[in-house]
Design a protein around this motif. Structure first.
Motif, PDB file in Angstrom:
ATOM      1  N   ILE A  78       0.835  -1.199   0.000  1.00  0.00           N
ATOM      2  CA  ILE A  78       0.000   0.000   0.000  1.00  0.00           C
ATOM      3  C   ILE A  78       0.872   1.252   0.000  1.00  0.00           C
ATOM      4  O   ILE A  78       0.610   2.220  -0.728  1.00  0.00           O
ATOM      5  CB  ILE A  78      -0.945  -0.007   1.217  1.00  0.00           C
ATOM      6  CG1 ILE A  78      -1.963  -1.148   1.083  1.00  0.00           C
ATOM      7  CG2 ILE A  78      -1.648   1.329   1.370  1.00  0.00           C
ATOM      8  CD1 ILE A  78      -2.797  -1.381   2.324  1.00  0.00           C
ATOM      9  N   HIS A  79       1.925   1.230   0.794  1.00  0.00           N
ATOM     10  CA  HIS A  79       2.841   2.377   0.848  1.00  0.00           C
ATOM     11  C   HIS A  79       3.469   2.631  -0.520  1.00  0.00           C
ATOM     12  O   HIS A  79       3.570   3.780  -0.979  1.00  0.00           O
ATOM     13  CB  HIS A  79       3.936   2.119   1.887  1.00  0.00           C
ATOM     14  CG  HIS A  79       4.947   3.229   1.978  1.00  0.00           C
ATOM     15  ND1 HIS A  79       6.076   3.263   1.200  1.00  0.00           N
ATOM     16  CD2 HIS A  79       4.975   4.347   2.738  1.00  0.00           C
ATOM     17  CE1 HIS A  79       6.779   4.348   1.481  1.00  0.00           C
ATOM     18  NE2 HIS A  79       6.120   5.020   2.408  1.00  0.00           N
ATOM     19  N   GLN A  80       3.885   1.580  -1.189  1.00  0.00           N
ATOM     20  CA  GLN A  80       4.506   1.724  -2.500  1.00  0.00           C
ATOM     21  C   GLN A  80       3.526   2.294  -3.524  1.00  0.00           C
ATOM     22  O   GLN A  80       3.867   3.190  -4.305  1.00  0.00           O
ATOM     23  CB  GLN A  80       5.035   0.378  -2.991  1.00  0.00           C
ATOM     24  CG  GLN A  80       5.730   0.439  -4.347  1.00  0.00           C
ATOM     25  CD  GLN A  80       6.299  -0.896  -4.764  1.00  0.00           C
ATOM     26  OE1 GLN A  80       6.432  -1.816  -3.945  1.00  0.00           O
ATOM     27  NE2 GLN A  80       6.652  -1.028  -6.029  1.00  0.00           N
ATOM     28  N   VAL A  81       2.300   1.790  -3.513  1.00  0.00           N
ATOM     29  CA  VAL A  81       1.297   2.245  -4.476  1.00  0.00           C
ATOM     30  C   VAL A  81       0.903   3.695  -4.207  1.00  0.00           C
ATOM     31  O   VAL A  81       0.793   4.504  -5.134  1.00  0.00           O
ATOM     32  CB  VAL A  81       0.061   1.323  -4.436  1.00  0.00           C
ATOM     33  CG1 VAL A  81      -1.085   1.925  -5.243  1.00  0.00           C
ATOM     34  CG2 VAL A  81       0.408  -0.056  -4.970  1.00  0.00           C
ATOM     35  N   VAL A  82       0.688   4.043  -2.934  1.00  0.00           N
ATOM     36  CA  VAL A  82       0.300   5.416  -2.595  1.00  0.00           C
ATOM     37  C   VAL A  82       1.429   6.392  -2.921  1.00  0.00           C
ATOM     38  O   VAL A  82       1.193   7.486  -3.452  1.00  0.00           O
ATOM     39  CB  VAL A  82      -0.090   5.510  -1.109  1.00  0.00           C
ATOM     40  CG1 VAL A  82      -0.252   6.967  -0.686  1.00  0.00           C
ATOM     41  CG2 VAL A  82      -1.383   4.754  -0.855  1.00  0.00           C
ATOM     42  N   THR A  83       2.665   6.005  -2.637  1.00  0.00           N
ATOM     43  CA  THR A  83       3.804   6.862  -2.959  1.00  0.00           C
ATOM     44  C   THR A  83       3.899   7.103  -4.459  1.00  0.00           C
ATOM     45  O   THR A  83       4.146   8.226  -4.916  1.00  0.00           O
ATOM     46  CB  THR A  83       5.105   6.224  -2.449  1.00  0.00           C
ATOM     47  OG1 THR A  83       5.042   6.051  -1.031  1.00  0.00           O
ATOM     48  CG2 THR A  83       6.308   7.103  -2.789  1.00  0.00           C
ATOM     49  N   ALA A  84       3.692   6.050  -5.236  1.00  0.00           N
ATOM     50  CA  ALA A  84       3.724   6.187  -6.694  1.00  0.00           C
ATOM     51  C   ALA A  84       2.592   7.076  -7.187  1.00  0.00           C
ATOM     52  O   ALA A  84       2.767   7.867  -8.123  1.00  0.00           O
ATOM     53  CB  ALA A  84       3.632   4.806  -7.342  1.00  0.00           C
ATOM     54  N   GLN A  85       1.427   6.963  -6.557  1.00  0.00           N
ATOM     55  CA  GLN A  85       0.288   7.785  -6.960  1.00  0.00           C
ATOM     56  C   GLN A  85       0.562   9.264  -6.685  1.00  0.00           C
ATOM     57  O   GLN A  85       0.257  10.131  -7.503  1.00  0.00           O
ATOM     58  CB  GLN A  85      -0.968   7.330  -6.213  1.00  0.00           C
ATOM     59  CG  GLN A  85      -2.236   8.055  -6.638  1.00  0.00           C
ATOM     60  CD  GLN A  85      -3.478   7.527  -5.940  1.00  0.00           C
ATOM     61  OE1 GLN A  85      -3.475   6.419  -5.414  1.00  0.00           O
ATOM     62  NE2 GLN A  85      -4.531   8.316  -5.927  1.00  0.00           N
ATOM     63  N   LYS A 142      -0.618  -2.864 -12.753  1.00  0.00           N
ATOM     64  CA  LYS A 142      -2.037  -2.762 -12.418  1.00  0.00           C
ATOM     65  C   LYS A 142      -2.442  -3.742 -11.324  1.00  0.00           C
ATOM     66  O   LYS A 142      -3.318  -3.459 -10.509  1.00  0.00           O
ATOM     67  CB  LYS A 142      -2.880  -2.995 -13.669  1.00  0.00           C
ATOM     68  CG  LYS A 142      -2.761  -1.898 -14.708  1.00  0.00           C
ATOM     69  CD  LYS A 142      -3.656  -2.172 -15.903  1.00  0.00           C
ATOM     70  CE  LYS A 142      -3.544  -1.057 -16.938  1.00  0.00           C
ATOM     71  NZ  LYS A 142      -4.400  -1.325 -18.126  1.00  0.00           N
ATOM     72  N   LYS A 143      -1.806  -4.915 -11.301  1.00  0.00           N
ATOM     73  CA  LYS A 143      -2.140  -5.908 -10.279  1.00  0.00           C
ATOM     74  C   LYS A 143      -1.777  -5.411  -8.883  1.00  0.00           C
ATOM     75  O   LYS A 143      -2.479  -5.695  -7.911  1.00  0.00           O
ATOM     76  CB  LYS A 143      -1.439  -7.225 -10.581  1.00  0.00           C
ATOM     77  CG  LYS A 143      -2.004  -7.973 -11.786  1.00  0.00           C
ATOM     78  CD  LYS A 143      -1.350  -9.328 -11.951  1.00  0.00           C
ATOM     79  CE  LYS A 143      -1.975 -10.093 -13.113  1.00  0.00           C
ATOM     80  NZ  LYS A 143      -1.350 -11.440 -13.288  1.00  0.00           N
ATOM     81  N   MET A 144      -0.686  -4.674  -8.784  1.00  0.00           N
ATOM     82  CA  MET A 144      -0.286  -4.123  -7.495  1.00  0.00           C
ATOM     83  C   MET A 144      -1.274  -3.044  -7.044  1.00  0.00           C
ATOM     84  O   MET A 144      -1.640  -2.974  -5.870  1.00  0.00           O
ATOM     85  CB  MET A 144       1.131  -3.546  -7.583  1.00  0.00           C
ATOM     86  CG  MET A 144       2.217  -4.588  -7.756  1.00  0.00           C
ATOM     87  SD  MET A 144       3.844  -3.840  -7.955  1.00  0.00           S
ATOM     88  CE  MET A 144       4.011  -2.926  -6.433  1.00  0.00           C
ATOM     89  N   ILE A 145      -1.701  -2.207  -7.988  1.00  0.00           N
ATOM     90  CA  ILE A 145      -2.661  -1.152  -7.664  1.00  0.00           C
ATOM     91  C   ILE A 145      -3.974  -1.764  -7.175  1.00  0.00           C
ATOM     92  O   ILE A 145      -4.557  -1.329  -6.178  1.00  0.00           O
ATOM     93  CB  ILE A 145      -2.901  -0.266  -8.899  1.00  0.00           C
ATOM     94  CG1 ILE A 145      -1.604   0.456  -9.290  1.00  0.00           C
ATOM     95  CG2 ILE A 145      -4.010   0.736  -8.633  1.00  0.00           C
ATOM     96  CD1 ILE A 145      -1.707   1.239 -10.588  1.00  0.00           C
ATOM     97  N   LEU A 182     -12.304   5.270  -7.553  1.00  0.00           N
ATOM     98  CA  LEU A 182     -11.821   4.843  -6.244  1.00  0.00           C
ATOM     99  C   LEU A 182     -10.369   4.409  -6.329  1.00  0.00           C
ATOM    100  O   LEU A 182      -9.983   3.645  -7.216  1.00  0.00           O
ATOM    101  CB  LEU A 182     -12.683   3.695  -5.721  1.00  0.00           C
ATOM    102  CG  LEU A 182     -12.580   3.369  -4.225  1.00  0.00           C
ATOM    103  CD1 LEU A 182     -12.961   4.577  -3.386  1.00  0.00           C
ATOM    104  CD2 LEU A 182     -13.471   2.185  -3.892  1.00  0.00           C
ATOM    105  N   ASN A 183      -9.555   4.891  -5.412  1.00  0.00           N
ATOM    106  CA  ASN A 183      -8.119   4.623  -5.454  1.00  0.00           C
ATOM    107  C   ASN A 183      -7.557   4.482  -4.052  1.00  0.00           C
ATOM    108  O   ASN A 183      -8.203   4.843  -3.059  1.00  0.00           O
ATOM    109  CB  ASN A 183      -7.396   5.745  -6.201  1.00  0.00           C
ATOM    110  CG  ASN A 183      -7.571   7.087  -5.529  1.00  0.00           C
ATOM    111  OD1 ASN A 183      -6.850   7.433  -4.602  1.00  0.00           O
ATOM    112  ND2 ASN A 183      -8.582   7.855  -5.963  1.00  0.00           N
TER     113      ASN A 183
END
Length: 217
Positions: free
Chosen positions: A36-43, A106-109, A185-186
């Motif tokens: 979650i941290h990785q995805v939010v940071t990338a976003q 996309k799978k990680m997101i 939703l993200n």
């Protein structure tokens, strides 16, 4: 096939008016905090414009003439008034336009979003409502009073269907309330919210959309 648990659907008075199934594939997933941290940071990185720019000594305005003679003044030798040590001179190693976006599969997101939704469901911070009890015109007051009884958190994320413009207009001016359509939703907007409130139409559309994506894999 994944089983499902039940979640009460609340009416405009905050009372039970039915229930919906919570598919385990979406709302009973493992909450992977590093993911979650990785995805939010990338976003957040992708949201940066990256248009920052400073001028080097070759780009600032000003003459390139030598400000004073090389010897005899007792001062340090200078070759140009555009050098960094002069007022109005260029900037050394300053920021330049760049793209901050990171490649995120996309799978990680999708996995990060499932983990967050599951966490909110386990903490009883996921709510589904029939509607906000709003009449024919947008009413911020009605929306505020309804959310105060349904979602006690300080920060609330409201998810509505794209056809439900009335609810979107009613909640968009409320402080500490953010509104999204179900297909927007993200992970970031969920992770910064205490409570997540779906209208039933938005919830059904979201679950159906996720199910359709799973079938196409």
């Amino acid at each position: 096939m994944a089983t499902a648990t039940k979640l009460d659907v609340l009416d405009a008075k905050g009372k039970k008016a039915g229930s919906v199934d919570l598919p385990e594939a979406i709302f009973a997933a493992e909450t992977n905090v590093p993911l979650i941290h990785q995805v939010v940071t990338a976003q957040l990185a992708a949201a940066r414009q990256g248009t920052h720019k400073t001028k080097t000594r070759g780009e600032v305005s000003g003459s390139g003439v030598k400000p004073f003679k090389q010897k005899g003044t007792g001062r340090a030798r200078q070759g140009s008034i555009r050098q960094p040590e002069h007022r109005g001179g260029g900037v050394v190693h300053g920021p330049v336009p760049r793209d901050y976006s990171q490649r995120t599969p996309k799978k990680m997101i999708a996995a990060a979003l499932r983990g967050l939704l599951s966490d909110r469901a386990r903490a009883n911070r996921l709510h589904v409502v029939e509607g906000f009890g709003i009449g024919e015109k947008p009413s911020t007051k009605t929306a505020r009073e309804f959310l105060a009884t349904v979602a006690p958190g300080n920060r609330v994320l409201v998810v509505v269907d794209r056809e439900d413009e009335l609810t979107a207009l009613s909640v968009r001016n409320l402080p500490q309330v953010h509104v999204l359509f179900q297909d927007q939703l993200n992970a970031y907007d969920v992770v910064v919210s205490d409570d997540l409130v779906f209208t039933k139409a938005a919830f059904d559309a979201f679950v159906a959309g996720r199910a359709a994506k799973e079938e196409t894999k």
